[in-house]
Scaffold this motif. Structure first.
Motif, mmCIF file in Angstrom:
data_model
loop_
_atom_site.group_PDB
_atom_site.id
_atom_site.type_symbol
_atom_site.label_atom_id
_atom_site.label_comp_id
_atom_site.label_asym_id
_atom_site.label_seq_id
_atom_site.Cartn_x
_atom_site.Cartn_y
_atom_site.Cartn_z
ATOM 1 N N THR A 33 4.608 -7.960 -3.269
ATOM 2 C CA THR A 33 5.646 -7.439 -4.160
ATOM 3 C C THR A 33 6.071 -6.034 -3.761
ATOM 4 O O THR A 33 7.264 -5.694 -3.796
ATOM 5 C CB THR A 33 5.139 -7.454 -5.616
ATOM 6 N N TYR B 199 4.287 -15.470 -3.414
ATOM 7 C CA TYR B 199 3.506 -14.300 -3.809
ATOM 8 C C TYR B 199 1.993 -14.550 -3.895
ATOM 9 O O TYR B 199 1.207 -13.633 -3.682
ATOM 10 C CB TYR B 199 4.010 -13.762 -5.161
ATOM 11 N N LYS C 246 12.174 -10.432 1.012
ATOM 12 C CA LYS C 246 11.009 -11.169 0.544
ATOM 13 C C LYS C 246 9.957 -11.221 1.641
ATOM 14 O O LYS C 246 10.279 -11.388 2.825
ATOM 15 C CB LYS C 246 11.411 -12.576 0.114
ATOM 16 N N ALA D 216 -1.006 -10.383 -4.003
ATOM 17 C CA ALA D 216 0.288 -10.564 -4.670
ATOM 18 C C ALA D 216 0.996 -9.226 -4.875
ATOM 19 O O ALA D 216 2.217 -9.126 -4.723
ATOM 20 C CB ALA D 216 0.085 -11.276 -6.001
ATOM 21 N N LYS E 207 4.236 -10.801 -9.594
ATOM 22 C CA LYS E 207 5.477 -11.053 -8.858
ATOM 23 C C LYS E 207 6.561 -10.195 -9.483
ATOM 24 O O LYS E 207 6.370 -9.652 -10.585
ATOM 25 C CB LYS E 207 5.845 -12.536 -8.914
#
Length: 308
Positions: A197, A172, A206, A193, A128
């Motif tokens: 990111t 994430y 996001k 993940a 993350k």
């Protein structure tokens, strides 16, 4: 605070600065009195896998932070003088000159390091923005200065199905972690993940967000990454593949364990199956596409130039 500082001193370190409060206690920047090396010291759980950390210390790659050692109930790792990706993205002026090409090259290097982890049968399982540190090289940010840190959630794989509830990163982590199907965790879990990111680094949005945690879980399990004009279709397709899931037709709580596993496995199979495959896709994109700015500063700058 005083108790932790005293424990750090007993380890022959000089406490320099409290950085944060982690899952198991305070995280400190400290100096090794015998070597003058600056390190990070943080408490660890009693279940820490020392064999895993011994293996981690045999892996050398510029994109991976190294854990120096474990002493008593503390993890001691090298300190990187830089800023986390989370902080960098929260302050756009810090990264106004960073281009799409910068981030793709940086994450290509991260995938190279991730491949080494996976070759040693290790999953990070906590990728993350806050666990990526962007450091300076001669006062500049360059793609090869980004490092993956914080291996507290790392495990050897395959993971035996033991019923243990393991931590995950809301926003994430992939479905297999959210639903505690940790025996399904694989390199594709870390790829998920990392893909989320990278999406955030490129778009400054996001990948998944909602103020209510329950709805957030639903979105993270079922909803594709938001399509945005900041991403060319080919790049969006790459990130969609990295973060592939199959949507649940009913809430997982209303399905049998077998049905839930089948749906999650289908999503896993649709992702890149290795860090090398994701890296190859990025390299091919970089080889055939021109660079573009990833933020609004460039557009604003061009508009101002046209007016004058």
């Amino acid at each position: 605070m005083g108790e932790i500082k005293e424990q750090i001193k007993k380890l022959n370190f000089e406490p320099l600065k409290k950085l944060s409060s982690g899952k198991f206690g305070e995280v400190w920047k400290a100096k090794d009195i015998s070597t003058c090396q600056v390190v990070i010291i943080k408490p660890c759980s009693n279940q820490i896998n020392k064999s895993l950390y011994n293996t981690l210390n045999t892996i050398e790659h510029p994109a991976l932070s190294r854990t120096s050692r474990i002493e008593q109930n503390f993890i001691i790792r090298e300190f990187h003088d830089g800023v986390s990706l989370k902080e960098l993205l929260s302050k756009p002026w810090h990264s106004k000159n960073l281009t799409r090409s910068f981030w793709l090259k940086a994450f290509s290097g991260l995938l190279d390091g991730l491949a080494m982890l996976h070759q040693n049968n290790i999953l990070h399982l906590d990728i993350k923005p806050s666990n990526l540190i962007v450091t300076n090289k001669n006062g500049k940010l360059t793609p090869d200065t980004i490092k993956l840190v914080d291996f507290e959630q790392a495990v050897f794989f395959p993971i035996e199905e033991d019923g243990q509830r393991r931590p995950f990163a809301l926003g994430y982590s992939p479905p297999e972690q959210l639903l505690n199907l940790n025996h399904l965790a694989s390199p594709a879990s870390d790829i998920f993940a990392l893909g989320v990111t990278l999406y955030e680094a490129l778009t400054r949005k996001k990948g998944f967000y909602y103020h209510d945690p329950e709805m957030m879980m639903h979105i993270q399990l079922n909803v594709p990454l938001l399509r945005t004009t900041k991403l060319p279709s080919i790049l969006y397709s790459m990130l969609s593949k990295a973060t592939a899931r199959v949507a649940f037709h009913l809430p997982p709580s209303r399905l049998s364990q077998t049905q839930t596993i089948e749906i999650v496995q289908q999503g896993i199979q649709n992702r890149y199956q290795s860090a090398e495959a994701f890296k190859t896709a990025i390299e091919e994109y970089l080889g055939t596409n021109c660079d573009h700015r990833t933020n609004w500063f460039e557009k604003l700058f061009n508009k101002l130039k046209q007016k004058h």
